[in-house]
Write an enzyme that holds these catalytic residues in place. Structure first.
Site, PDB file in Angstrom:
ATOM      1  N   GLY A   1       0.822  -1.211   0.000  1.00  0.00           N
ATOM      2  CA  GLY A   1       0.000   0.000   0.000  1.00  0.00           C
ATOM      3  C   GLY A   1       0.851   1.254   0.000  1.00  0.00           C
ATOM      4  O   GLY A   1       0.692   2.121  -0.841  1.00  0.00           O
ATOM      5  N   PHE A   2       1.734   1.358   0.975  1.00  0.00           N
ATOM      6  CA  PHE A   2       2.669   2.490   1.097  1.00  0.00           C
ATOM      7  C   PHE A   2       1.948   3.821   1.234  1.00  0.00           C
ATOM      8  O   PHE A   2       2.522   4.872   0.958  1.00  0.00           O
ATOM      9  CB  PHE A   2       3.647   2.511  -0.080  1.00  0.00           C
ATOM     10  CG  PHE A   2       4.277   1.176  -0.369  1.00  0.00           C
ATOM     11  CD1 PHE A   2       5.118   0.587   0.573  1.00  0.00           C
ATOM     12  CD2 PHE A   2       3.999   0.498  -1.540  1.00  0.00           C
ATOM     13  CE1 PHE A   2       5.678  -0.659   0.334  1.00  0.00           C
ATOM     14  CE2 PHE A   2       4.560  -0.759  -1.779  1.00  0.00           C
ATOM     15  CZ  PHE A   2       5.398  -1.334  -0.849  1.00  0.00           C
TER      16      PHE A   2
ATOM     17  N   GLY B   1       1.536  -7.258   4.174  1.00  0.00           N
ATOM     18  CA  GLY B   1       2.806  -7.913   3.949  1.00  0.00           C
ATOM     19  C   GLY B   1       3.852  -7.526   4.969  1.00  0.00           C
ATOM     20  O   GLY B   1       5.017  -7.887   4.835  1.00  0.00           O
TER      21      GLY B   1
ATOM     22  N   ASN C   1       9.562  -8.746  16.162  1.00  0.00           N
ATOM     23  CA  ASN C   1       9.973  -9.908  15.363  1.00  0.00           C
ATOM     24  C   ASN C   1      11.187  -9.466  14.552  1.00  0.00           C
ATOM     25  O   ASN C   1      11.077  -8.601  13.674  1.00  0.00           O
ATOM     26  CB  ASN C   1       8.807 -10.336  14.457  1.00  0.00           C
ATOM     27  CG  ASN C   1       9.165 -11.499  13.535  1.00  0.00           C
ATOM     28  OD1 ASN C   1      10.279 -11.582  13.013  1.00  0.00           O
ATOM     29  ND2 ASN C   1       8.219 -12.390  13.322  1.00  0.00           N
TER      30      ASN C   1
ATOM     31  N   THR D   1      10.702  -9.764  10.565  1.00  0.00           N
ATOM     32  CA  THR D   1       9.780  -8.849   9.880  1.00  0.00           C
ATOM     33  C   THR D   1      10.209  -7.399  10.074  1.00  0.00           C
ATOM     34  O   THR D   1      10.035  -6.572   9.178  1.00  0.00           O
ATOM     35  CB  THR D   1       8.330  -9.040  10.367  1.00  0.00           C
ATOM     36  OG1 THR D   1       8.275  -8.832  11.782  1.00  0.00           O
ATOM     37  CG2 THR D   1       7.812 -10.428  10.042  1.00  0.00           C
TER      38      THR D   1
ATOM     39  N   GLN E   1      10.965  -4.811   7.094  1.00  0.00           N
ATOM     40  CA  GLN E   1      10.335  -3.498   6.954  1.00  0.00           C
ATOM     41  C   GLN E   1      11.385  -2.425   6.690  1.00  0.00           C
ATOM     42  O   GLN E   1      11.210  -1.549   5.847  1.00  0.00           O
ATOM     43  CB  GLN E   1       9.560  -3.154   8.232  1.00  0.00           C
ATOM     44  CG  GLN E   1       8.223  -3.835   8.335  1.00  0.00           C
ATOM     45  CD  GLN E   1       7.254  -3.272   7.326  1.00  0.00           C
ATOM     46  OE1 GLN E   1       6.842  -2.126   7.401  1.00  0.00           O
ATOM     47  NE2 GLN E   1       6.909  -4.065   6.339  1.00  0.00           N
TER      48      GLN E   1
ATOM     49  N   GLY F   1       7.645   1.646  16.008  1.00  0.00           N
ATOM     50  CA  GLY F   1       7.190   1.558  14.613  1.00  0.00           C
ATOM     51  C   GLY F   1       8.357   1.474  13.651  1.00  0.00           C
ATOM     52  O   GLY F   1       9.364   2.166  13.789  1.00  0.00           O
TER      53      GLY F   1
ATOM     54  N   GLU G   1       8.165   3.057   8.340  1.00  0.00           N
ATOM     55  CA  GLU G   1       8.526   4.234   7.555  1.00  0.00           C
ATOM     56  C   GLU G   1       9.935   4.762   7.797  1.00  0.00           C
ATOM     57  O   GLU G   1      10.525   5.384   6.916  1.00  0.00           O
ATOM     58  CB  GLU G   1       7.498   5.344   7.800  1.00  0.00           C
ATOM     59  CG  GLU G   1       6.176   5.009   7.166  1.00  0.00           C
ATOM     60  CD  GLU G   1       5.044   5.873   7.680  1.00  0.00           C
ATOM     61  OE1 GLU G   1       4.566   6.702   6.915  1.00  0.00           O
ATOM     62  OE2 GLU G   1       4.658   5.705   8.854  1.00  0.00           O
TER      63      GLU G   1
HETATM   64 MO1  MOS Z   1       1.579   5.197   5.243  1.00  0.00          MO
HETATM   65  S1  MOS Z   1       2.262   6.664   4.114  1.00  0.00           S
HETATM   66  O1  MOS Z   1       1.658   5.574   6.755  1.00  0.00           O
HETATM   67  O2  MOS Z   1       0.836   3.985   4.536  1.00  0.00           O
END
Ligand code: MOS
Length: 752
Positions: A269-270, A495, A645, A648, A652, A715, A718
């Site tokens: 998605g991004f 994903g 994890n 993963t 990311q 997080g 990003e």
């Molecule tokens: Mo996003 S740009 O937080 O999918």
């Protein structure tokens, strides 16, 4: 820890301060467990939104306006209607209107923030951007719909359009952004940064540009919709079931309960699937009008034309420093673009208020309004492009001072945030620099680069930074007498590994094996969760899981739990299953949650600066004759709080860095300044990195829980892309002596 070779079991390090949400001790959190959806996807058995087979399925195809601003004067659809298999051609001439998209988004109702555009599709004769759908052909087959769409004749009366970003910005048509709708830093100042710059011993004052980008997720946007009376079921590639569902309910004027959204698999998605765009709305509309199930999978070109991308930016970064290289002034100004029918600002300048100590700071954001499809969130909106400006300027300052850029950063490491003098909840940038430099061999490089045959070799460094957030999430958690558990939560799996990771959290929270935990997600019949966006999903859901586990423990303890007995043992003995729920989806409970969320978010913003951070180190080889840049080595050291994890999380971060390679070297959405048409709306001409472009990426994670975030999680989705553009540009500067301030770093900009 390094994840080059997976560690068997990684446990969170001891927290530096007591945590409000202490993780349960257990063996699963942190382990590099394989993604549960992996085999399903790699064997092709996962069903995506365009793959649901329904009886009588009809197919939709869009007719796009080839003009940026216009009024439709006539539509001739006779030939299209006459084509065999065509069921109908929908346009503003014959289609019931949708309810309008809310004019003002509100944090209290996040569904108002995911409108994508405010265009009244098929309800207006007005065209607001090239590519705007002006008709939808519905047919028995995809081929019939596609061909008939080419037969629809639309006449337009052109209107004046503003298209050229650079020209509009240069003409002074940018309007300053005043408020920031929850975004902590779009503007702000402390001291007198301009005066301090004037007095500074050393000054770097650079202008940067970054182009628009498009997400290009592997799976194009696709929707399958079927109505049953006033109830609709929608399979859609969405990043956020709940806000999506509420938005559809609003636009189609039906109760929220009448909309069911199913999205078990989303092929990336991004940010591009974080809003409700034309393809979705028009598929649901076509299904309603025709009474048939309708599927519409957008072409790659259509995705580019109807789904917004990343705003281009123009930036000025001015740094003043004293003789020792201590910053005395930081100025970061950014011009972005939106559209009259949507789009919004991004935190391009945000990190510049947090990353370095400086007594004087001035951050400014302004916007020009262009008649193009509105911009939207794309991985690290703002930080990904803003970090290119800031971290390039810091590198230039280091060069001018003759100081190692790593040393310059250590000298300017702040105690509190420069802009607001707020405490950092967690700040390990010194360690990240040391860990990364050690792994990379930074000290062994030849500053100023070296020549190797026809190649110029250089090394670059830049910081990564992305704010941490959390949203309310609802879950139910069931523990059965047989020792198995079921977590139910309507989150999204694009994903990233969310379902796998939350099963690890449940396993530790309940003291049961990972394989005993089942997780249901991707369906609006489940308790509601926030969008998978802003790198917030893991922390937000983990918070709800921990609360539900605590509630479950209390419930079991009331069942005469014996000392030393595990939860599951008690349930086995008493022959009971126990289910608890956390959060409230509806009514006053939901409203109270929203109010509490805003209050907590604002309070947290005043109290803390909370962010994931990182340090990128890279090597480039530049062809001395052609200017071609190849990235040959990468080390990234990251502080993402607790690592849920190791596999993963590292994936990311690698994914973010790979996307950053595209941002740095090849990606650019090119808009025809005359027509507003995207000239490279496809992967043949919009170049994303391929395997041959990506070096081995060595990821290091500190795995130190943030004391203020649920389970210590900051997080990871990003932060990886931030800083990548600058790290590469800095390495190119090191190799060639050329400071390229415009992205992407194409041959023409790098060549001698
Ligand atoms: Mo996003 S740009 O937080 O999918």
């Amino acid at each position: 820890m390094t994840t080059t070779t997976p560690a068997p079991a990684i446990r969170p390090a001891a927290p530096s301060r007591p945590r409000p949400h202490a993780p349960e001790s257990g063996p699963w959190v942190g382990r590099p467990v394989d993604r549960r959806d992996g085999p399903t996807k790699t064997t092709g058995t996962a069903t995506f939104s365009a793959e649901y087979q329904l009886p009588d399925l009809a197919h939709g195809w869009l007719v796009h306006a080839p003009i940026a601003r216009a009024r439709i004067t006539a539509i001739d659809d006779a030939a299209a209607r006459a084509h065999p298999g065509v069921l109908t051609v929908l346009s503003h001439l014959n289609t019931p209107r949708l309810k309008p998209s809310p004019a003002r988004p509100s944090l209290l109702d996040m569904s108002t923030m995911v409108g994508g555009t405010r265009v009244d599709y098929l309800g207006t004769d007005e065209v607001f951007f090239d590519g705007q759908p002006v008709a939808v052909v519905v047919a028995e087959s995809l081929e019939a719909a596609q061909y008939a769409a080419s037969l629809v004749q639309v006449d337009y009366a052109p209107l004046p359009a503003t298209i050229d970003f650079a020209a509009a910005a240069a003409a002074g048509r940018a309007t300053p952004v005043k408020q920031s709708l929850g975004m902590p830093t779009l503007v702000g100042s402390v001291g007198d940064a301009d005066a301090a710059l004037g007095r500074a011993a050393h000054v770097v004052d650079l202008h940067f540009t970054t182009p628009g980008h498009n997400h290009n997720a592997l799976e194009p946007h696709a929707t399958t919709a079927v109505w049953d009376g006033d109830r609709v079921t929608v399979w859609d590639a969405t990043q956020g079931i709940d806000w999506f569902r509420k938005h559809l309910a609003l636009r189609f004027d039906v109760p929220v309960e009448s909309v069911r959204v199913i999205a078990p698999f989303v092929g990336g998605g991004f940010g591009g699937k974080g809003s409700v765009w034309a393809g979705t709305l028009l598929t649901v509309l076509a299904a309603r009008v025709t009474g048939r199930p309708v599927r519409m999978a957008l072409s790659r070109e259509a995705v580019n034309r109807v789904v917004g991308g990343r705003t281009p930016t123009r930036q000025r970064v001015a740094l003043g420093a004293d003789a020792d290289g201590r910053l005395t002034s930081v100025i970061h100004e950014a011009v972005l673009r939106n559209s009259p029918v949507g789009g919004g600002p991004e935190q391009v300048v945000g990190a510049s208020g947090d990353l370095y100590a400086s007594p004087h700071v001035r951050l400014v954001t302004s916007m020009v309004t262009l008649d193009l499809v509105p911009n939207t969130f794309m991985r690290a909106p703002g930080e990904s492009t803003g970090s290119f400006g800031l971290e390039s300027a810091v590198d230039q300052l280091a060069h001018d001072l003759g100081v190692d850029p790593l040393e310059l950063r250590l000298r300017n490491e702040p105690e509190t945030s420069a802009l607001h003098h707020r405490a950092f909840s967690h700040r390990r940038i010194r360690e990240l620099l040391h860990v990364g430099a050690e792994a990379f061999g930074w000290a062994d490089r030849t500053p100023g680069g070296r020549r190797d045959g026809s190649q110029l070799v250089g090394h670059g460094l830049a910081l990564a930074y992305h704010p941490a957030w959390e949203f309310p999430a609802n879950v139910t958690l069931l523990l059965r007498r047989d020792g198995t558990a079921l977590l139910r939560c309507g989150f999204q799996e694009m994903g990233m590994g969310t379902a796998t990771v939350q099963a690890q959290v449940v396993a530790d929270a309940l003291g049961i094996p990972f394989d005993a935990v089942h997780v249901d997600y991707g369906d609006s019949d489940l308790p509601i969760a926030p969008n998978a966006g802003g790198s917030t999903q893991s922390a937000s859901i983990a918070a709800a899981v921990l609360r539900s586990a605590a509630k479950l423990r209390r419930a079991v303890s009331q069942l005469h739990q014996r000392p030393g007995e595990s939860l599951a043992q008690t349930l086995t003995r008493v022959g009971r299953d126990v289910e608890v729920s956390v959060g409230s989806d509806v009514g006053v409970g939901a409203a109270a949650t929203s109010v509490r969320f805003i209050a907590t978010t604002l309070l947290n913003q005043r109290r803390w600066v909370r962010a994931a951070s990182g340090a990128h180190f890279c090597e480039v080889r530049v062809d001395a004759d052609t200017g071609e840049v190849r990235v040959t080595r990468w080390v990234g050291a990251f502080d993402i709080g607790t690592v849920l994890n190791a596999k993963t999380a590292a994936s990311q971060l690698r994914g973010g860095i790979v996307m950053g390679l595209g941002l740095a070297l090849t990606e650019e959405t090119v808009v025809d300044g005359r027509t507003g048409r995207i000239m490279n709306a496809g992967l043949a001409e919009y170049h994303v990195p391929t395997h041959a472009d990506v070096p081995h990426i060595d990821i290091h994670l500190l795995d130190d829980p943030d004391p203020t975030m649920p389970l210590g999680v900051l997080g990871a989705g990003e932060v990886g892309i931030t800083g990548v553009g600058a790290a590469i540009a800095n390495a190119v500067f090191d190799a060639t002596g050329r400071r390229v301030t415009d992205l992407p770093l194409t041959l023409d900009r790098v060549a001698p």
